[in-house]
Design a protein around this motif. Sequence first.
Motif, mmCIF file in Angstrom:
data_model
loop_
_atom_site.group_PDB
_atom_site.id
_atom_site.type_symbol
_atom_site.label_atom_id
_atom_site.label_comp_id
_atom_site.label_asym_id
_atom_site.label_seq_id
_atom_site.Cartn_x
_atom_site.Cartn_y
_atom_site.Cartn_z
ATOM 1 N N MET A 1 0.970 -1.239 0.214
ATOM 2 C CA MET A 1 0.050 -0.175 0.100
ATOM 3 C C MET A 1 0.880 1.179 0.048
ATOM 4 O O MET A 1 1.732 1.371 0.910
ATOM 5 N N SER A 2 0.516 2.222 -0.781
ATOM 6 C CA SER A 2 1.245 3.295 -0.931
ATOM 7 C C SER A 2 1.130 4.320 0.134
ATOM 8 O O SER A 2 -0.296 4.231 0.733
ATOM 9 N N LYS A 3 1.974 4.997 0.498
ATOM 10 C CA LYS A 3 1.562 6.072 1.546
ATOM 11 C C LYS A 3 1.567 7.764 0.958
ATOM 12 O O LYS A 3 2.013 7.740 -0.159
ATOM 13 N N SER A 4 0.865 8.565 1.468
ATOM 14 C CA SER A 4 0.731 9.846 0.877
ATOM 15 C C SER A 4 1.681 10.605 1.015
ATOM 16 O O SER A 4 2.987 10.309 1.935
ATOM 17 N N THR A 5 2.039 11.789 0.273
ATOM 18 C CA THR A 5 3.147 12.781 0.377
ATOM 19 C C THR A 5 2.831 13.650 1.582
ATOM 20 O O THR A 5 1.820 13.996 1.896
ATOM 21 N N THR A 6 3.945 13.499 2.542
ATOM 22 C CA THR A 6 3.668 14.566 3.822
ATOM 23 C C THR A 6 4.138 16.033 3.264
ATOM 24 O O THR A 6 4.589 16.127 2.173
ATOM 25 N N ILE A 7 3.654 16.956 4.126
ATOM 26 C CA ILE A 7 4.021 18.648 3.768
ATOM 27 C C ILE A 7 5.483 18.548 3.666
ATOM 28 O O ILE A 7 6.067 19.238 2.946
ATOM 29 N N GLN B 1 0.358 16.659 -6.195
ATOM 30 C CA GLN B 1 1.349 16.046 -5.596
ATOM 31 C C GLN B 1 1.205 14.567 -5.936
ATOM 32 O O GLN B 1 0.229 14.046 -5.920
ATOM 33 N N TYR B 2 2.534 13.639 -6.122
ATOM 34 C CA TYR B 2 2.310 12.341 -6.128
ATOM 35 C C TYR B 2 3.303 11.642 -5.367
ATOM 36 O O TYR B 2 4.350 11.991 -5.432
ATOM 37 N N LEU B 3 2.750 10.974 -4.490
ATOM 38 C CA LEU B 3 1.383 10.743 -4.177
ATOM 39 C C LEU B 3 0.802 11.741 -3.343
ATOM 40 O O LEU B 3 1.381 12.551 -2.767
ATOM 41 N N PRO B 4 -0.681 11.965 -3.516
ATOM 42 C CA PRO B 4 -1.244 13.299 -2.943
ATOM 43 C C PRO B 4 -1.085 13.470 -1.533
ATOM 44 O O PRO B 4 -1.028 12.666 -0.909
ATOM 45 N N ILE B 5 -1.206 14.863 -1.097
ATOM 46 C CA ILE B 5 -0.912 15.240 0.281
ATOM 47 C C ILE B 5 -2.320 14.824 0.891
ATOM 48 O O ILE B 5 -3.449 15.030 0.449
ATOM 49 N N GLU B 6 -2.496 14.256 2.162
ATOM 50 C CA GLU B 6 -3.734 13.990 2.834
ATOM 51 C C GLU B 6 -4.053 14.662 3.976
ATOM 52 O O GLU B 6 -5.118 15.137 4.298
ATOM 53 N N LYS B 7 -2.610 15.392 4.677
ATOM 54 C CA LYS B 7 -2.781 16.197 5.681
ATOM 55 C C LYS B 7 -2.116 17.289 5.630
ATOM 56 O O LYS B 7 -0.831 17.316 5.471
ATOM 57 N N MET B 8 -2.605 18.648 6.104
ATOM 58 C CA MET B 8 -1.775 19.679 6.362
ATOM 59 C C MET B 8 -1.486 19.776 7.729
ATOM 60 O O MET B 8 -2.065 19.073 8.590
ATOM 61 N N ASP B 9 -0.236 20.269 7.662
ATOM 62 C CA ASP B 9 0.369 20.260 9.074
ATOM 63 C C ASP B 9 1.226 21.297 9.544
ATOM 64 O O ASP B 9 1.589 22.180 8.728
ATOM 65 N N ASN B 10 1.762 21.456 10.649
ATOM 66 C CA ASN B 10 2.750 22.598 11.103
ATOM 67 C C ASN B 10 3.938 22.788 10.380
ATOM 68 O O ASN B 10 4.443 23.740 10.523
ATOM 69 N N MET C 1 -2.370 24.157 -3.076
ATOM 70 C CA MET C 1 -2.482 23.078 -2.515
ATOM 71 C C MET C 1 -3.836 22.196 -3.173
ATOM 72 O O MET C 1 -4.160 21.240 -2.790
ATOM 73 N N SER C 2 -4.006 22.592 -4.399
ATOM 74 C CA SER C 2 -5.249 22.036 -5.128
ATOM 75 C C SER C 2 -4.901 20.616 -5.551
ATOM 76 O O SER C 2 -3.796 20.224 -5.806
ATOM 77 N N THR C 3 -5.978 19.635 -5.699
ATOM 78 C CA THR C 3 -5.660 18.509 -6.439
ATOM 79 C C THR C 3 -4.810 17.673 -5.690
ATOM 80 O O THR C 3 -3.666 17.031 -5.992
ATOM 81 N N ASN C 4 -5.103 17.280 -4.243
ATOM 82 C CA ASN C 4 -4.484 16.466 -3.377
ATOM 83 C C ASN C 4 -5.860 15.604 -2.694
ATOM 84 O O ASN C 4 -6.804 15.619 -3.550
ATOM 85 N N MET C 5 -5.533 15.215 -1.810
ATOM 86 C CA MET C 5 -6.646 14.384 -0.913
ATOM 87 C C MET C 5 -6.766 15.090 0.562
ATOM 88 O O MET C 5 -6.890 14.310 1.357
#
Length: 188
Positions: free
Chosen positions: A1-7, A33-42, A55-59
């Motif tokens: 399973m792939s993981k998302s791109t982090t900030i 982003q590939y893989l899409p960003i799922e979480k915005m963080d600090n 940050m369009s077209t992510n998850m």
Amino acid sequence: MSKSTTIKDALKKWEEANQKNVSEATEVDLQFQYLPIEKMDNNLSQLVKCEKLSMSTNMIEKISGLSGLKNLKIISLSRNYIKSFAGLEVVSDSLEQLWISYNLIDKMKGIGALKKLKVLYMTNNLIKDWAEYVKLQECVDLKELSFVGNPLCETVEEGMWRFEATRRLPQLEKLDGEPVISEITATL
């Protein structure tokens, strides 16, 4: 399973591609982003000079991590899975444009915190009734609004959407990409 791109990873990629430190950038593009960003963080707090963040077209499901962005004027969050405006209040002193089309927003709660908002692109969300739409009256500087594709637009009698929408927000100068011409001006 792939993981998302982090900030953190997305910012590192941006720095490598742009040969620049993100803390110096006024415009940062983290869309597609590939893989899409799922979480915005600090990690976003590094963007201290950023005026435009894309940050369009992510998850992304929730807006967060923006508290360090004191210069942010434009944020593009279209084509994500965002359900509310929560998280934007921390940039209310500077944010002038919010691009948040193609998301899952069904309530306008919190939009009033964005006192400097001039442009709101929120087509193709889930706003169903006028009670939610009129919460935009709290954004007294709002001049440009794109709203088509929300269920509310389909409930209005054909040809009446613009009239009803501008009657409730008389300060609008542009609605759904078209200049607003008041009835008084049109008769002159």
